[in-house]
Design a protein around this motif. Sequence first.
Motif, short mmCIF file in Angstrom:
data_model
loop_
_atom_site.label_atom_id
_atom_site.label_comp_id
_atom_site.label_asym_id
_atom_site.label_seq_id
_atom_site.Cartn_x
_atom_site.Cartn_y
_atom_site.Cartn_z
N LEU A 1 20.05 36.07 -10.91
CA LEU A 1 19.79 36.77 -9.67
C LEU A 1 18.32 36.67 -9.30
CD1 LEU A 1 21.76 38.68 -11.73
CD2 LEU A 1 22.14 39.83 -9.57
N LYS A 2 18.00 36.80 -8.03
CA LYS A 2 16.63 36.71 -7.53
C LYS A 2 16.10 38.10 -7.20
CE LYS A 2 15.96 33.40 -4.58
NZ LYS A 2 15.96 32.62 -3.31
N PHE A 3 14.80 38.38 -7.54
CA PHE A 3 14.21 39.66 -7.14
C PHE A 3 12.82 39.43 -6.53
CE2 PHE A 3 12.37 39.26 -11.41
CZ PHE A 3 11.10 39.83 -11.29
N LYS A 4 12.35 40.46 -5.77
CA LYS A 4 11.10 40.33 -5.02
C LYS A 4 9.90 40.94 -5.75
CE LYS A 4 13.31 40.38 -0.46
NZ LYS A 4 13.39 41.08 0.87
N ASP A 5 10.05 42.17 -6.25
CA ASP A 5 8.93 42.87 -6.88
C ASP A 5 9.47 43.84 -7.92
OD1 ASP A 5 9.83 45.16 -5.44
OD2 ASP A 5 8.60 44.56 -3.73
N LEU A 6 8.57 44.57 -8.60
CA LEU A 6 8.99 45.45 -9.68
C LEU A 6 9.89 46.57 -9.19
CD1 LEU A 6 5.94 45.84 -12.10
CD2 LEU A 6 7.92 44.34 -12.27
N ASP A 7 9.55 47.18 -8.07
CA ASP A 7 10.39 48.26 -7.55
C ASP A 7 11.81 47.76 -7.29
OD1 ASP A 7 8.33 50.07 -7.66
OD2 ASP A 7 7.75 49.82 -5.57
N LYS B 1 3.47 38.14 -19.06
CA LYS B 1 2.19 38.09 -19.75
C LYS B 1 1.33 39.32 -19.47
CE LYS B 1 1.98 33.01 -19.38
NZ LYS B 1 1.26 31.87 -18.76
N ASN B 2 1.78 40.15 -18.53
CA ASN B 2 0.98 41.27 -18.04
C ASN B 2 1.38 42.56 -18.77
OD1 ASN B 2 0.12 43.54 -16.38
ND2 ASN B 2 -0.40 42.01 -14.82
N ILE B 3 0.42 43.17 -19.49
CA ILE B 3 0.73 44.36 -20.27
C ILE B 3 1.10 45.54 -19.36
CG2 ILE B 3 -1.69 45.09 -20.37
CD1 ILE B 3 1.02 45.54 -23.10
N GLU B 4 0.50 45.62 -18.19
CA GLU B 4 0.85 46.71 -17.27
C GLU B 4 2.27 46.56 -16.75
OE1 GLU B 4 -2.01 47.19 -14.17
OE2 GLU B 4 -3.69 47.49 -15.54
N THR B 5 2.65 45.34 -16.46
CA THR B 5 4.04 45.09 -16.04
C THR B 5 5.01 45.44 -17.15
OG1 THR B 5 3.35 43.31 -14.54
CG2 THR B 5 5.65 43.32 -15.25
N ALA B 6 4.69 45.02 -18.37
CA ALA B 6 5.54 45.32 -19.51
C ALA B 6 5.67 46.83 -19.72
CB ALA B 6 4.99 44.66 -20.77
N ASN B 7 4.56 47.55 -19.64
CA ASN B 7 4.59 48.99 -19.83
C ASN B 7 5.38 49.70 -18.74
OD1 ASN B 7 3.14 48.96 -22.21
ND2 ASN B 7 1.16 49.26 -21.21
N THR B 8 5.23 49.23 -17.51
CA THR B 8 5.98 49.82 -16.40
C THR B 8 7.48 49.66 -16.60
OG1 THR B 8 4.17 49.46 -14.83
CG2 THR B 8 6.38 49.73 -13.91
N LEU B 9 7.91 48.44 -16.91
CA LEU B 9 9.33 48.19 -17.11
C LEU B 9 9.87 48.90 -18.35
CD1 LEU B 9 9.41 44.42 -16.13
CD2 LEU B 9 10.45 46.30 -14.86
N MET B 10 9.08 48.93 -19.40
CA MET B 10 9.49 49.60 -20.63
C MET B 10 9.85 51.06 -20.36
SD MET B 10 7.08 50.32 -23.95
CE MET B 10 5.92 51.26 -22.94
N ARG B 11 9.05 51.72 -19.52
CA ARG B 11 9.29 53.14 -19.21
C ARG B 11 10.40 53.32 -18.18
NH1 ARG B 11 6.18 57.19 -22.00
NH2 ARG B 11 4.53 56.05 -23.07
N ALA B 12 10.51 52.41 -17.26
CA ALA B 12 11.40 52.61 -16.11
C ALA B 12 12.86 52.25 -16.40
CB ALA B 12 10.91 51.79 -14.92
N LEU B 13 13.10 51.32 -17.30
CA LEU B 13 14.47 50.85 -17.55
C LEU B 13 15.24 51.87 -18.37
CD1 LEU B 13 13.65 47.11 -18.30
CD2 LEU B 13 14.73 48.02 -16.23
#
Length: 534
Positions: A441-447, A467-479
Amino acid sequence: MATRRISSLLSRPFAASSLRSLGRNSSWSRGIYRFSTATATEEVITPPVQVEHTQLLINGQFVDAASGRTFPTLDPRTGEVIAHVAEGEDEDINRAVSAARKAFDEGPWPKMTAYERSRIIYRFADLLEKHNDEIAAIETWDNGKPYEQSAKVEIPMLTRLFRYYAGWADKIHGLTVPADGPYHVQTLHEPIGVAGQIIPWNFPLLMYAWKVGPALACGNAVVLKTAEQTPLSALYVSKLFHEAGLPPGVLNVISGFGPTAGAALASHMDVEKVAFTGSTDTGKIVLELAARSNLKKVTLELGGKSPFIVCEDADIDKAVELAHFALFFNQGQCCCAGSRTFVHENVYDEFIEKAKARAMKRVVGDPFKKGVEQGPQIDAEQLEKVLKYIRAGIECGATLETGGERFGTKGYFIQPTVFSNVEDGMPIATDEIFGPVQSILKFKDLDDVIRRANKSRYGLAAGVFTKNIETANTLMRALRVGTVWINCFDVFDAAIPFGGYKMSGQGREKGIYSLSNYLQVKAVVSPLKNPAWL
């Protein structure tokens, strides 16, 4: 008696405590075994193995079913009968529970020191290691997974899990609790009693370890029902457990079907706890039966539709390989498979082409042949279910990039299949297929991806590649899932808890969290005559 003859033998398998070796630096991920899906050119590696035990294991003895009935267990490579296995039903569950009840109430197992219990479990682990190749051959023969996977990863992991729980047996203890008054308060952690356990067919022995290990370490007695598709390996290793010194009645194994043996176990009034791994629909039935009987404690490890999220900054070649592993491992028959591959729109087209090329190189064939990555699905029913979902994907408008058909004419093989242009509402994006079908599937952004990844009735696991630690941390908490793997997948170390949110189940298995499933907490309060010592 059924027998497989020797062609040649693997060297002794390396030690492995988790599946991470397959996802990161093994021959699977390095590409050593990448041939055409039509061919596997290496020699057959079938080791010697005999099916010796097809009866029920009750009170330390192999016995026929009360009815005398048997059922066939099939070789998924060919659909041919391996052996006829005793078909346990209500009366057999009653016999097994009675044996477990007596072993718990009157036998030595819960009364012996925790150190003695740990020594028996350690001896069992040593026997597993000694018989690694034979156990792996039975698992592959009855299940269809590649022998190299069984022998080099899963049986060593089985051994590691039992050593892990052997180490816990003498470290289970309560607390001293301060009270508001002249009282001495302590807690005791005691075994819950007779545990009923129902395991699935996709990882028969690993699920055996996840359930039997903590139950026995805590001092319980067990009645285990195997999946009707894969009864053989649990019977084999349970014989080894008794060779290690396990007292009769502590571990009983019943082969049979869900509506009869499984339902009888889940609803039995003399069973204090039930653990189930399988489909969400069946899990609901188990929970209802347990509630209707005696409100027994229940843990459920159920289905999943795990998102695997490839971010814009990802190394695409590595992401393709890991996403491929996350979905196709074990023929796609994995509850936490990364079966919704979300890829950022800026790298989507590149990812599709490389994912398609990787799938076309996947080696499908006889799982006893060296170099084969993908064996057959478990049975004809599962084969048809997967093909039905593939047809539904095509009918809904997803783009079939590769695969989509049965592989060969004998056995239950399916071509590695990749779909692009998958939409959230399509059945291949919402339902647990449990087969080698990758939906991208295709997605646009983190939200966008967070909202869509969480919009599922399941919540078992997720993968994040960035590769981005902030992205990883955001997804780790949000999922909203029980496990998040970041830049890895299917890491199943013995100490890592596993379980799901939402309709993926309740409770946790493995690690320290699994012990509470098999313990009761008792508070003991006594007065202090001299409050001055408080």
